[in-house]
Design a protein around this motif. Sequence first.
Motif, PDB file in Angstrom:
ATOM      1  N   PHE A 213      40.521  45.318  40.047  1.00  0.00           N
ATOM      2  CA  PHE A 213      40.151  44.314  39.049  1.00  0.00           C
ATOM      3  C   PHE A 213      39.240  43.254  39.668  1.00  0.00           C
ATOM      4  O   PHE A 213      38.301  42.776  39.016  1.00  0.00           O
ATOM      5  N   GLY A 214      39.495  42.893  40.923  1.00  0.00           N
ATOM      6  CA  GLY A 214      38.593  41.973  41.611  1.00  0.00           C
ATOM      7  C   GLY A 214      37.215  42.575  41.807  1.00  0.00           C
ATOM      8  O   GLY A 214      36.193  41.883  41.677  1.00  0.00           O
ATOM      9  N   ASP A 215      37.163  43.879  42.103  1.00  0.00           N
ATOM     10  CA  ASP A 215      35.873  44.562  42.219  1.00  0.00           C
ATOM     11  C   ASP A 215      35.142  44.574  40.886  1.00  0.00           C
ATOM     12  O   ASP A 215      33.915  44.392  40.832  1.00  0.00           O
ATOM     13  N   PHE A 216      35.884  44.764  39.807  1.00  0.00           N
ATOM     14  CA  PHE A 216      35.284  44.761  38.473  1.00  0.00           C
ATOM     15  C   PHE A 216      34.710  43.389  38.127  1.00  0.00           C
ATOM     16  O   PHE A 216      33.582  43.280  37.627  1.00  0.00           O
ATOM     17  N   LEU A 217      35.470  42.334  38.407  1.00  0.00           N
ATOM     18  CA  LEU A 217      34.964  40.985  38.134  1.00  0.00           C
ATOM     19  C   LEU A 217      33.765  40.656  39.015  1.00  0.00           C
ATOM     20  O   LEU A 217      32.812  40.005  38.571  1.00  0.00           O
ATOM     21  N   GLY A 218      33.807  41.112  40.272  1.00  0.00           N
ATOM     22  CA  GLY A 218      32.691  40.844  41.171  1.00  0.00           C
ATOM     23  C   GLY A 218      31.394  41.489  40.734  1.00  0.00           C
ATOM     24  O   GLY A 218      30.307  40.940  40.962  1.00  0.00           O
ATOM     25  N   SER A 219      31.481  42.650  40.097  1.00  0.00           N
ATOM     26  CA  SER A 219      30.271  43.300  39.586  1.00  0.00           C
ATOM     27  C   SER A 219      29.889  42.814  38.198  1.00  0.00           C
ATOM     28  O   SER A 219      28.731  42.961  37.787  1.00  0.00           O
ATOM     29  N   LEU A 220      30.841  42.222  37.481  1.00  0.00           N
ATOM     30  CA  LEU A 220      30.558  41.749  36.127  1.00  0.00           C
ATOM     31  C   LEU A 220      29.916  40.367  36.119  1.00  0.00           C
ATOM     32  O   LEU A 220      29.036  40.088  35.292  1.00  0.00           O
TER      33      LEU A 220
END
Length: 234
Positions: A213-220
């Motif tokens: 989820f942190g990876d998703f937010l970082g790319s979003l």
Amino acid sequence: MFFLFIITTLLAIFDTSQWPGTFFGITMVTIVIFNAAAAVYQSGMYTLLAKLPPSYIQCYLVGQGFGGTFVAISAIISIAIAGTHRSAAVGYFTTAVVVLFVCVVSYCLLYKMSVVKYHLGIARGNEAADEINKAASGMMDSSALRQCCTTCTNLAQIFWDIKMQFFNIWMTFFVTLSLFPVVLVEIPSSNDHQSDFLDLYFVPLVCFFTYNFGDFLGSLVPAIPRLRWLTMFA
């Protein structure tokens, strides 16, 4: 990969306690093939995206981050519905088979989209192929043939020009993959009171879901213009 996922799902259904060595060998071979195929697929997708506008590359990164989050959520839901590790594994790998089938179909349909055809220059590629065929049949002189052929790019010079970006990417993956998931899965809960929730959901939730989820937010975040300033503190 599709058939290997089916084999993995079948192995989760049947009792393999009588042949653990064979089961371990099959599992290791499939894992190696999965990772090799995933690396080839991702490299091919980045090669394709390099010919598209930057916004498409950003969308791919966001989708990649969401994919990891979806996998973590699927694992948690499988555990919640199944109740046992074997049933959870069957549900988890069945979901993977369905998602992989959707990916294969969508990848085949990708090249039929007009926007992809335009940026890939399929028409120009066909024209160049026709010119080369004419040259091979003696209808074109050598100078025109040299104009049709592309020159090799000095890869060493390209790597030198992007050495800092290349080092940053390498260091990020080196540190991240050194800790996740080998080190993170060994972190226990600080709560002394054991419960079914901690036994079943602590590692999938705290380790895998939090990371993805942190990876998703970082790319979003970089895709949202008003929030791009947050990347300065990353």
